[in-house]
Enzyme design. Structure first.
Site: not given
Ligand code: WAQ
Ligand code: MG
Length: 638
Positions: A486, A428, A456
């Site tokens: 996300k 990250s 991610h």
């Protein structure tokens, strides 16, 4: 217990003409003998040394006044100067005029056994015996009196009892006190209206110089009564706040101190409120800014299809679920999303958690316990680290993305009941990617569970955003953790795995079991976002193109940035420099927060850019130019 059975017990110890120790209690007659004994012990063990004369006096007071303790405020000062300045400020705040002159008189108190009694306005001394001063005596903490226990020496309790009595004496308006105990750097200012203000550092450690000043305001004719009250009136003080015997700070002061240390090191954080939804741009304090720090990589949080799915779900199922998943919290949108996630990742089953953090904590602690071992990349996300800690298993850290190190370490973990290797899929803070095929291979050969966190990676990695297995055309690890918060534009976390593993998590992941289920709107939003990703793979391609373009723009300005994902770290190092660069970028209209310890190692502060599929190329080009300018100005080594 009636006040009529109370005794005042006073002890005074000296060696030659030197005072060694003095203390007093007010206790029920039944407790008087052991109280006297305790005070004698105190005299005999005083840090000033053995006395040669100890006087113990027991007396039954004719009347007892009960007073409420002054309220206490603690100030954590770092130096004696700071402490003395604060003391002066507090007196001034209470309307005392000649504060500097009063403070200057303090040195004269050092020789006194009692306190200097000063007219607050004329600064005349009112104590009849200037060698001795006035002594406040005949007082105790009502609580310990009631319990009849001889209290251990506690500077704080004794001082607040004294200060409360003093502030209730006729004509007294304020007191300032510095302990004469060389080990005790705390002093206080007490006033009738401000209460008792502890000042944790008001004199040098080791100094025996202490004293007290009582400030008086009123007619001279009343001074005699004031002194009588101070020296003879028996007083019990109620509700004295509890504090440990040798604490030099109270619980709030230690919090304030932590804050000031953070501030000094450039590590203080606060939340910033945005005035508009975050897309590729937003508004802060009325100004438009380009957002280069959102994890909503595909701009789905505000996508019309996603938003209307959430709105419809709210209308149909309500805003909140009202229960945990295992009681009443499972609704059709939860089930539909889990089925969709499993299809999207190509696993048998999936399970949603309220947040990605909880997914990691829950999954890891459900897989291993004491007697097991976890191998964890040194740069894994905090939620993985917390899951490891919570599990109670042994944790072996391997070097960042160094799978040879993982292999070495895992092969010496054969004695454990279970082995788990866990890694971020995309890291990250660095944006680099795990070598998944090799990771899985090492785990299989060592009979270890393979767990990766695709927070991610989902929506970002792989030609159509399905994650690492798509990118590498390789099988899945045993467990994929992910987030809805996300690229899926919603909020929540998830795990994808075999049916057997998911059932295991339902039964043993405490963050799942003991949380209220996410609301249906968040579930429906994520479900719709998956549909958008599947039907519009061009979004994922646009994201990849934006990352390529941004890196090439940075390179044009001399900044070499490395990433395998949509996270582009720009290293600065020093925390304060990173903050300055971030501030400057915000002034230029780019929101790129500085990432600092403890999110990254100390001295490895960085700007962390996150690219979105919907960023305009002109914005990205201007951002690269501004970053280069801000970084050079703040002397960073990039
Ligand atoms: N009456 C008047 N003055 C006194 C008395 C008294 N009963 N006892 C002591 N003094 C004078 C004397 O000059 C001492 O040198 C000076 O005060 C300091 O007394 O954590 O321990 O007993 O909030 O050393 C304050 C902080 C501790 C407590 C005070 O005073 C806290 C302390 P000490
Ligand atoms: Mg003392």
């Amino acid at each position: 217990m009636s006040d009529g059975s109370l005794f005042s017990v006073k002890m005074r110890a000296s060696r030659g003409s030197e005072h060694v120790s003095g203390a007093e209690r007010i206790v029920p007659s039944s407790a008087a003998p052991r109280t006297a004994a305790a005070l004698v012990t105190r005299a005999l063990t005083h840090s000033k040394g053995m006395p040669d004369f100890i006087n113990v006096k027991l007396e039954r007071p004719s009347s007892i006044v009960r007073l409420k303790s002054l309220p206490v405020t603690t100030h954590a000062t770092r130096t004696p100067e700071e402490g003395m300045t604060l003391a002066a400020e507090l007196l001034a705040k209470d309307g005392i005029g000649r504060v500097a002159e009063i403070m200057a008189k303090f040195a004269e108190t050092y020789v006194l056994r009692g306190a200097m009694l000063l007219d607050a306005d004329t600064l005349e001394r009112l104590d009849p015996n200037p060698e001795r001063g006035v002594r406040a005596t005949c007082m105790d903490d009502a609580d310990s009196t009631l319990k009849g226990v001889p209290s251990a020496k506690n500077h704080f309790a004794e001082a607040i009892v004294l200060a409360t009595k003093v502030q209730n004496a006729p004509g007294i308006i304020a007191e300032i006190c510095v302990s004469d105990d060389p080990d005790y750097t705390t002093g206080y200012v007490a006033t009738r209206s401000l209460g008792y203000h502890r000042i944790t550092n008001i004199k040098e450690h080791g100094s025996p110089l202490g004293g007290r000043i009582f400030l008086y305001r009123g007619p001279r004719s009343n001074v005699t009564e004031t002194i009588r009250f101070l020296e003879q009136q028996a007083v019990l003080v109620e509700d004295v706040p509890a504090i440990s015997a040798d604490a030099t700070t109270d619980r709030f002061a230690s919090i304030a101190e932590e804050r000031s240390i953070r501030a000094e090191r450039g590590l203080l954080r606060s939340c910033r409120t945005l005035d508009a939804p975050t897309g590729p741009t937003t508004r802060i304090d009325g100004r438009d800014v380009v957002v280069l720090s959102s994890n909503d990589y595909l701009d789905l949080a505000n996508d019309p299809a996603v938003v209307s799915a959430a709105a419809n779900a709210a209308r149909q199922w309500g805003a909140g679920s009202g229960g945990s998943r295992l009681t009443t919290g499972t609704q059709p949108p939860h089930v539909a999303l889990e089925e969709h996630l499993a299809r999207f990742k190509g696993t048998e089953s999936a399970l949603v958690f309220p947040t990605g953090y909880m997914a990691n904590v829950g999954v890891i602690s459900a897989l291993v316990r004491k007697g097991d071992v976890i191998l964890s990349d040194e740069l894994n996300h905090a939620s993985i680290i917390d899951g490891c800690r919570l599990s109670g298993a042994d944790v072996v850290i391997y070097a960042h993305n160094d799978l040879s190190d993982l292999e070495r370490k895992i092969s010496s973990c054969r004695g454990y009941r279970r082995r788990v290797a866990v890694s971020d899929a995309v890291f990250s803070m660095d944006g680099d990617m795990l070598d998944l095929p090799r990771f899985i291979d090492i785990c299989r050969r060592n009979d270890a569970f393979s767990v990766i966190d695709e927070a991610h990676a989902t929506g970002v990695i792989g030609a159509t955003g399905h994650g690492l297995s798509e990118h590498f055309s390789c099988p899945h690890p045993d467990v994929i953790v992910g987030t809805l918060s996300k690229a899926l534009g919603s909020t929540g976390g998830f795990v994808c795995a075999s049916r057997m593993m998911v059932e295991h998590f339902i039964n043993s992941a405490r963050s799942f079991i003991f949380s209220t289920a996410s609301g249906a709107p968040a579930m429906a939003a994520a479900d719709a976002a998956l549909t958008v990703i599947e039907s519009q793979p061009e979004r994922v391609a646009a994201l990849r193109e934006n990352v390529r373009f941004f890196k090439s723009e940075l390179a044009r300005h001399g900044i070499e940035a490395h990433t395998d994902s949509a996270i582009v770290p720009i290293r600065i190092g020093d925390e304060r420099l990173a903050l300055q660069a971030a501030d400057e970028l915000l002034k230029r209209g780019f929101l790129i927060p500085a990432i600092r310890y403890p999110t990254v190692k100390r001295g490895e502060a960085r700007l962390r850019v996150a690219i979105m599929s919907s960023h305009g190329k002109d914005d990205l080009a201007r951002a690269a130019e501004s970053i280069a300018a801000a970084c050079t100005r703040h002397q960073s080594a990039v």
